[in-house]
Design a protein around this motif. Structure first.
Motif: not given
Length: 373
Positions: A359-373
């Motif tokens: 879950m921590d890595e899933a959230n890490l992806f979601l955080e980083r993904f938001k930054k590039v949208l």
């Protein structure tokens, strides 16, 4: 001599992997949500896997298939129990394309037919018949274009029934979830109708679970969501956590005949040790359940992003379709946020992380993904 230039490559030299992370030769760490189809850890780095491989290669890495290999027998027994196909037989080879070639060979030996039904956007490999069953004219050489295959629209029950009713179809081959095709899911209704129709016309149903199998969907095989059984199932990629290995799971209706199938390296001692280590870790760390849980969370969260046209998938096999091409988005994720993702066509990002993604890595992806949208 130079390498034959077959892939456009990122200018990154990956030298180490562990879990869902990789490191380049400059020490930069990346979150890898593509993973080369690893299941238990990227880069063969799980300690149990390393130990099993190391012990085996120090003892016997390879010997001819003309003698008993008890590791093959252990693998067949273990795999049958964990995947729910205990009464099937296992033939071991080296790659997914080989698995599909041998599946279709068995089907043709069985009913004597030569015609195959595949589906639009399908991908089944790059060897002779496997590439002909792949719906991509750019990679089918003239010598492979032998007229064996009819492509049908996915999930079109009437078109499927009409084709099979001709009575000359040797086999239908379908992915549990289309991977290269952009994470397209066959419906329960379609798969159940397909199973019934194949049975009616003595056509072999081959489930290509090379990308969608081994727990990636949140069940051991993706077609198990549809409540059906296949006559033949093909596996690769996850079976050895990236070690070159593949398998064909074969229904009891097939009678083995000496000389029909064969392989030099398939099921060698080292490959079987890798595959047994994978099953150990999948069971001990409950990775199929983890894929279901973490995947459901990611799917739910990703559907909240208005920028994404459609989110598709099951478990940790996820496709994100955008209205516009995603080349720049994918590059930003990689270069600015250090996240590896896959791609399908021009508009779909593919996520295929190792099943240990937490879950921590899933959230890490979601955080980083938001930054590039």
């Amino acid at each position: 001599m130079k390498l034959f230039d077959v892939y456009p490559l990122f200018d990154i030299n990956i030298v180490k992997g562990k879990g869902c992370h990789v490191w380049d030769d400059k020490g930069t760490e990346y979150l890898d949500l593509y993973g080369g189809h690893a299941v238990i850890s990227i880069g063969h780095a799980h300690p149990h896997y390393v130990e099993m491989i190391s012990k085996q290669v120090a003892t016997l890495g390879f010997y001819s298939n003309s003698v008993i290999n008890k590791l093959q027998q252990q693998l067949a027994e273990r795999l049958g129990k964990v995947c729910g196909y205990d009464d099937y037989s296992l033939f071991l080879i080296n790659s997914g394309a080989e698995a599909n070639e041998n599946a279709l060979k068995l089907a043709s030996f069985y009913n004597g037919r030569t015609r195959v039904v595949s589906f639009s956007k399908a991908f089944h490999g790059r060897t002779s018949l496997a590439v002909e069953m792949t719906d991509n004219p750019k990679i089918i050489a003239p010598i492979n274009n032998c007229g064996h295959v009819t492509y049908l629209p996915l999930n079109d029950i009437e078109a499927m029934k009409a084709e099979l009713s001709k009575g000359d179809v040797c086999a239908v081959i379908i992915e549990g979830i289309q991977g290269v095709g952009g994470i397209q899911l066959p419906t329960d209704e379609f798969m159940q109708a397909l199973r019934e129709t194949c049975t009616k016309y003595n056509t072999i149903l081959v489930l290509d679970e090379i990308q969608s199998g081994y727990g990636r969907s949140g069940k051991f095989f993706a077609h198990q969501y549809n409540g059906i059984k296949a006559d033949i199932i093909t596996v690769a990629k996850g079976i050895g956590n990236g070690f070159p290995m593949a398998g064909v799971l074969i229904s009891p209706v097939f009678t083995p005949v000496y000389g029909q199938l064969g392989t030099t390296f398939g099921g060698n001692h080292l490959a079987c040790s890798a595959a047994l280590a994978v099953l150990d870790v999948i069971e001990q760390e409950e990775l199929v359940a983890n894929a279901a849980k973490t995947g459901a969370y990611l799917l739910e969260e990703l559907k909240k992003f208005p920028q994404i046209k459609e989110v598709r998938g099951r478990g940790l096999m996820i496709g994100l379709e955008f209205e516009e091409p995603i080349k720049e988005l994918r590059l930003k994720l990689l270069k600015e946020q250090h996240v590896f993702t896959g791609v399908s066509g021009t508009n779909v990002l593919r996520l295929l992380p190792p099943l240990c993604l937490d879950m921590d890595e899933a959230n890490l992806f979601l955080e980083r993904f938001k930054k590039v949208l």
